[in-house]
Every structure is written in structure tokens, then in C-alpha cells.
Design a protein around this motif. Structure first.
Motif, PDB file in Angstrom:
ATOM      1  N   ASP A 109       1.326  -1.303   0.009  1.00  0.00           N
ATOM      2  CA  ASP A 109      -0.115   0.130   0.079  1.00  0.00           C
ATOM      3  C   ASP A 109       0.806   1.035  -0.121  1.00  0.00           C
ATOM      4  O   ASP A 109       0.167   2.828  -1.262  1.00  0.00           O
ATOM      5  CB  ASP A 109      -1.104  -0.008   0.967  1.00  0.00           C
ATOM      6  N   VAL A 110       2.140   1.272   0.891  1.00  0.00           N
ATOM      7  CA  VAL A 110       3.000   2.234   0.786  1.00  0.00           C
ATOM      8  C   VAL A 110       3.769   2.213  -0.728  1.00  0.00           C
ATOM      9  O   VAL A 110       3.784   3.389  -1.336  1.00  0.00           O
ATOM     10  CB  VAL A 110       4.321   2.332   1.847  1.00  0.00           C
ATOM     11  N   TYR A 111       3.851   1.329  -1.412  1.00  0.00           N
ATOM     12  CA  TYR A 111       4.401   2.071  -2.748  1.00  0.00           C
ATOM     13  C   TYR A 111       3.466   1.910  -4.129  1.00  0.00           C
ATOM     14  O   TYR A 111       3.961   2.830  -4.311  1.00  0.00           O
ATOM     15  CB  TYR A 111       5.368  -0.311  -2.987  1.00  0.00           C
ATOM     16  N   VAL A 112       2.129   1.162  -3.331  1.00  0.00           N
ATOM     17  CA  VAL A 112       1.460   1.971  -4.743  1.00  0.00           C
ATOM     18  C   VAL A 112       0.867   4.008  -4.067  1.00  0.00           C
ATOM     19  O   VAL A 112       0.872   4.063  -4.900  1.00  0.00           O
ATOM     20  CB  VAL A 112      -0.179   1.235  -4.088  1.00  0.00           C
ATOM     21  N   GLU A 113       0.820   3.650  -2.917  1.00  0.00           N
ATOM     22  CA  GLU A 113       0.600   5.130  -2.809  1.00  0.00           C
ATOM     23  C   GLU A 113       1.485   6.238  -3.560  1.00  0.00           C
ATOM     24  O   GLU A 113       1.567   7.241  -3.820  1.00  0.00           O
ATOM     25  CB  GLU A 113       0.896   5.708  -1.465  1.00  0.00           C
ATOM     26  N   ARG A 114       2.699   5.809  -3.026  1.00  0.00           N
ATOM     27  CA  ARG A 114       4.308   6.028  -3.875  1.00  0.00           C
ATOM     28  C   ARG A 114       4.345   6.158  -5.411  1.00  0.00           C
ATOM     29  O   ARG A 114       4.107   7.576  -6.113  1.00  0.00           O
ATOM     30  CB  ARG A 114       5.274   5.749  -2.940  1.00  0.00           C
ATOM     31  N   HIS A 122       0.884  10.475 -11.748  1.00  0.00           N
ATOM     32  CA  HIS A 122       0.657  11.990 -12.138  1.00  0.00           C
ATOM     33  C   HIS A 122       1.081  13.298 -12.133  1.00  0.00           C
ATOM     34  O   HIS A 122       0.925  14.450 -11.407  1.00  0.00           O
ATOM     35  CB  HIS A 122      -1.098  12.410 -10.736  1.00  0.00           C
ATOM     36  N   ASN A 123       2.560  12.809 -10.716  1.00  0.00           N
ATOM     37  CA  ASN A 123       2.619  14.463 -10.671  1.00  0.00           C
ATOM     38  C   ASN A 123       3.399  15.346  -9.649  1.00  0.00           C
ATOM     39  O   ASN A 123       3.344  16.099  -9.883  1.00  0.00           O
ATOM     40  CB  ASN A 123       3.205  14.865 -12.598  1.00  0.00           C
ATOM     41  N   ILE A 124       2.558  14.373  -8.460  1.00  0.00           N
ATOM     42  CA  ILE A 124       2.140  14.920  -7.628  1.00  0.00           C
ATOM     43  C   ILE A 124       3.294  15.243  -6.664  1.00  0.00           C
ATOM     44  O   ILE A 124       3.673  13.680  -6.301  1.00  0.00           O
ATOM     45  CB  ILE A 124       0.840  15.004  -6.817  1.00  0.00           C
ATOM     46  N   PHE A 125       4.099  16.026  -6.190  1.00  0.00           N
ATOM     47  CA  PHE A 125       5.027  16.227  -4.543  1.00  0.00           C
ATOM     48  C   PHE A 125       4.416  16.916  -3.847  1.00  0.00           C
ATOM     49  O   PHE A 125       3.910  17.774  -4.199  1.00  0.00           O
ATOM     50  CB  PHE A 125       6.266  15.900  -5.649  1.00  0.00           C
ATOM     51  N   LEU A 126       4.037  16.182  -2.593  1.00  0.00           N
ATOM     52  CA  LEU A 126       4.037  17.131  -2.208  1.00  0.00           C
ATOM     53  C   LEU A 126       4.283  17.338  -0.734  1.00  0.00           C
ATOM     54  O   LEU A 126       4.455  17.624   0.244  1.00  0.00           O
ATOM     55  CB  LEU A 126       3.122  15.598  -0.576  1.00  0.00           C
TER      56      LEU A 126
END
Length: 188
Positions: free
Chosen positions: A141-146, A152-156
Motif C-alpha cells: 500500500d505504501v508503494y502503490v500510494e507513492r 500523476h506528477n504530484i509531489f507533496l
């Protein structure tokens, strides 16, 4: 040979149960994995999220609101599986100790003691599978979230990798599985 195998299984079960308990109780299942220079180290666990300031070593933790509050599925499932694995590993450890040849409990009936060791192996196998599923579930789940954020080119500002608690859970579950194989397949 049987006593040496029992002692090996006992040592492995004891160490693996300790690893499972530590993985369940600790709070570093996810750790920040930024390549930039960070002033803090962030860990997320099953029970709380902690931030350690790297300059002065001050650690602050935020407890999750409640055990019954709405949490992400990965936390709820992993908590359930890990607690169940801990309980089963503890039960298997107690059963194994009573089934050892060197313990005087039921000394006059070696067949029952052998069944106790076999039963401990079965219980340990079930617990190890639950612990491994919980640890791997969380890691995937951590890998899929990342991967979703990257695709999606999203960097938080912070992305997380597997923490040492996740690896400890996997190691404990694997050790319990190996001990289970020793007790169920090799003891006879």
C-alpha cells in the motif's frame, strides 16, 4: 536430534515472536525518504506519527485520535493482522515450551508432548501467514500510494518508504514460518 531441533525451533520462535511484538508496538512503518537535506525525520506507525528534529534530537509524537476512529484501511487491516499474529505466536510459544522434551510437564506421555509441538507448529504457521500478509499489505500500500503520486506528477514535499518496523514484521513472520516448518515437517 529431536531435542536439538526443538531447541532450534524454540529459539527461532522466541526471537520471531519478539520481532512481531516490536513491529506491532513501534511507530516507524513508513519513513520519509526525501533526497533533500531534511531537518526532521518523520515516521508513521500503526498507532501514531512521530517527528524527530535532527539538530537537537527532540522527538514529538501525535497519537491517532482513537482506535475506533476512521483510519485508512491499511492501518486497520495491518493492526488486526499483526495483533492476531502476536497472539497466535504467543500461544504457540507457550504450547511449544510445554511440549519440549526437557520440560517435566507430561513426561510420562511423550506422544502428547509430540502432538503439542506439532500443534504449536500449526498455530505458529497460521500466525506467521497473518503477520506476513499484514506486513506485506502495508508495504504494498505504501508503494502503490507513492507510485500513484509519482505517476500523476504530484509531489507533496514528503514521500515515504518502508520503515524498519515493516521490515521487522516481515522478518518476524518469516522466522515464525521457518519455525513452523521445523515443528510440523522436520520433527517427525
Amino acid at each position: 536430534m529431536s531435542s536439538a531441533l526443538q531447541m532450534t525451533a524454540l529459539g527461532l520462535t522466541l526471537l520471531s515472536t519478539l520481532f512481531l511484538l516490536l513491529a506491532t508496538c513501534t511507530d516507524c512503518w513508513m519513513v520519509n525518504a526525501d533526497d533533500s537535506l531534511e531537518v526532521s525525520h518523520k515516521c508513521r506507525g500503526l498507532w501514531r506519527e512521530c517527528v524527530t528534529n535532527m539538530q537537537d534530537g527532540v522527538r514529538t509524537c501525535d497519537q491517532y485520535d482513537s482506535i475506533l476512529a476512521d483510519h485508512p484501511v491499511k492501518i486497520v487491516v495491518t493492526r488486526t493482522l499483526m495483533i492476531t499474529a502476536d497472539l497466535l505466536a504467543g500461544l504457540a510459544l507457550a504450547t511449544l515450551v510445554l511440549g519440549l522434551d526437557c520440560i517435566k510437564f507430561l513426561k510420562e506421555d511423550p506422544c502428547v508432548k509430540l502432538r503439542m509441538c506439532y500443534g504449536a507448529g500449526v498455530i505458529l504457521g497460521i500466525g506467521s501467514i497473518l503477520g506476513l500478509v499484514g506486513s506485506v499489505w502495508y508495504a504494498v500500500d505504501v508503494y502503490v500510494e507513492r507510485a500513484m503520486l509519482v505517476s500523476h506528477n504530484i509531489f507533496l514535499g514528503v514521500h515515504y518508504d518502508f520503515g524498519w518496523s515493516c521490515w521487522l514484521g516481515m522478518a518476524g513472520s518469516t522466522g515464525c514460518f521457518v519455525a513452523s516448518v521445523l515443528l510440523t515437517c522436520c520433527l517427525y
